[in-house]
Design a protein around this motif. Structure first.
Motif, PDB file in Angstrom:
ATOM      1  N   UNK A   1       0.861  -1.175   0.000  1.00 47.11           N
ATOM      2  CA  UNK A   1       0.000   0.000   0.000  1.00 47.11           C
ATOM      3  C   UNK A   1       0.902   1.230   0.000  1.00 47.11           C
ATOM      4  N   UNK A   2       1.040   1.875  -1.159  1.00 41.46           N
ATOM      5  CA  UNK A   2       1.995   2.967  -1.318  1.00 41.46           C
ATOM      6  C   UNK A   2       1.613   4.149  -0.429  1.00 41.46           C
ATOM      7  N   UNK A   3       2.640   4.849   0.056  1.00 41.93           N
ATOM      8  CA  UNK A   3       2.434   6.042   0.866  1.00 41.93           C
ATOM      9  C   UNK A   3       2.628   7.329   0.067  1.00 41.93           C
ATOM     10  N   UNK A   4       3.432   7.262  -1.007  1.00 44.04           N
ATOM     11  CA  UNK A   4       3.666   8.417  -1.866  1.00 44.04           C
ATOM     12  C   UNK A   4       4.143   7.907  -3.224  1.00 44.04           C
ATOM     13  N   UNK A   5       3.729   8.578  -4.280  1.00 43.13           N
ATOM     14  CA  UNK A   5       4.069   8.170  -5.642  1.00 43.13           C
ATOM     15  C   UNK A   5       4.933   9.247  -6.294  1.00 43.13           C
ATOM     16  N   UNK A   6       5.773   8.806  -7.274  1.00 44.22           N
ATOM     17  CA  UNK A   6       6.687   9.708  -7.958  1.00 44.22           C
ATOM     18  C   UNK A   6       6.668   9.411  -9.461  1.00 44.22           C
TER      19      UNK A   6
END
Length: 398
Positions: free
Chosen positions: A166-171
């Motif tokens: 479950x990603x916390x931040x995307x780039x």
């Protein structure tokens, strides 16, 4: 008859003088106690002002608390990898060997040159929390919107068995940057790049690799894939004391105040004590008098605290502590008294330059399970308030 009267008068005078001497002695002791208390408060305030704050509880490999990372550190050791925890840049540089992995959270207290110098010492670097400053400094890409469940989907073999996270931040990866755990828009949760011979892995894992959430999804597998690829890991736990950004700041409050201010303050304190002594002694000793029963606010507070401690209700105490911290931070950050925990965390994150995800979990996360976790939570909230005060002072000077 006169001797009898004389004896009575002497006895009466003696019995009257003794209580007066005792009352005067008690008054002197009381004033000495007040003066000692004022001196103690002044010394304590000076210690709090001069002590640098620390937020090293976030992903601390030696912390068993909910936000620490002791669980993943022990898992890495079970894989045969030596994990060495250091708390200064000098110790980190000395501990790094050829083939070592340098692990750290966002180095918010270090300058750009210090960050590049430290990262250049290791062959592999893993950044477990992110910031826009570090993203731009290493030229890894830009931040992107969107969160959700993602899988590896990249050419790095060590992440094939991780599964979903479950990603916390995307780039959005930059040129020459490998992106893993992508979503449908092409944004990635993990960035991997080569920078001056150093392999850098960049991921926001403040929540995923914490003790509280390590067992969820593929978080533990992700941690092993990032940290257990070499025989030696140097885990740098940063702090304000080790940061060169604070050391290069402007003069302290004591340096900025004029030389006459301290003697003037001492003179005013002595004048106030003399005035209190004069006004308090001119009417004679106090006389006890029956009054209606009143309950002070402090007694009510202590009573409720004792009831909470007797009931071992750590969750209720944590909610009260968090509410007080949010109210005080809202006042210091120029927010509404009714600001939510998310709004306070965002404002504090912008002021301190640290990841907002960890602050949101600190201000409005899960309740502690026992007294030890409650004490750890209270300590971290106090450190956060001190850090905000320090940042506000530096900003005012600037």
């Amino acid at each position: 008859m006169s001797p009898t009267l004389s004896t009575v008068d002497d006895d009466t005078a003696g019995s009257t003088a003794a209580p007066r001497r005792a009352g005067r002695r008690a008054g002197v002791l009381g004033w000495l106690f007040v003066i000692a208390l004022l001196i103690g408060i002044a010394l304590l305030s000076l210690r709090l002002v001069t002590t640098a704050p620390s937020l090293s509880g976030v992903l601390n490999p030696e912390s068993p608390g909910p936000g620490g990372a002791k669980a993943i550190a022990e898992l890495v050791r079970q894989q045969g990898t030596d994990v060495e925890v250091v708390r200064s840049r000098v110790a980190a540089v000395s501990a790094i060997e050829p083939g070592s992995t340098l692990v750290l959270t966002d180095p918010f207290a270090l300058s750009d040159d210090a960050v590049l110098s430290l990262l250049g010492e290791a062959d592999r670097v893993v950044l477990l929390s992110t910031s826009t400053r570090t993203l731009d400094l290493l030229d890894l890409g830009t931040g992107a919107a969107g969160l959700g469940t993602v899988t590896a989907g990249c050419g790095e073999a060590e992440f094939d068995g991780v599964g979903t996270i479950e990603s916390e931040r995307m780039f959005l990866p930059g040129t020459g940057v490998e992106g893993c755990f992508r979503d449908d828009s092409g944004a990635a949760a993990l960035l991997i790049a080569e920078r001056d011979g150093t392999r850098v892995s960049f991921v926001e894992a403040t929540r995923m690799l914490s003790n509280r959430h390590l067992a969820e999804d593929g978080n533990a597998a992700l941690g092993l894939a990032l940290l257990a690829q070499t025989d030696h890991v140097v885990w740098y736990v940063g702090s304000f004391e080790d940061g060169d950004r604070v050391a290069d700041a402007a003069d302290t409050l004591g340096d900025l105040t004029p030389t006459w201010l301290t003697p003037a303050i001492l003179l005013l304190i002595l004048a106030g004590i003399a005035a209190i002594w004069w006004r308090g002694a001119r009417f004679g000793p106090l006389v006890s008098e029956s009054l209606p029963v009143t309950v002070r606010a402090s007694e009510t507070m202590h009573g409720r605290a004792r009831l909470t401690a007797k009931a071992a209700d750590a969750a209720h105490a944590a909610a009260a502590i968090r509410a007080g911290t949010r109210a005080r931070l809202a006042l210091r950050l120029a927010l509404s008294p009714r600001a939510t925990a998310v709004e306070v965390a965002d404002a504090a994150s912008d002021r301190l330059g640290i990841p907002r995800g960890s602050l949101q979990d600190l201000l409005d996360g899960a309740s502690p399970a026992d007294d030890r976790e409650l004490v750890e939570l209270a300590r971290r909230l106090a450190e956060l308030e001190t850090a905000v005060d320090t940042a506000h002072t530096e900003r005012t000077r600037t």
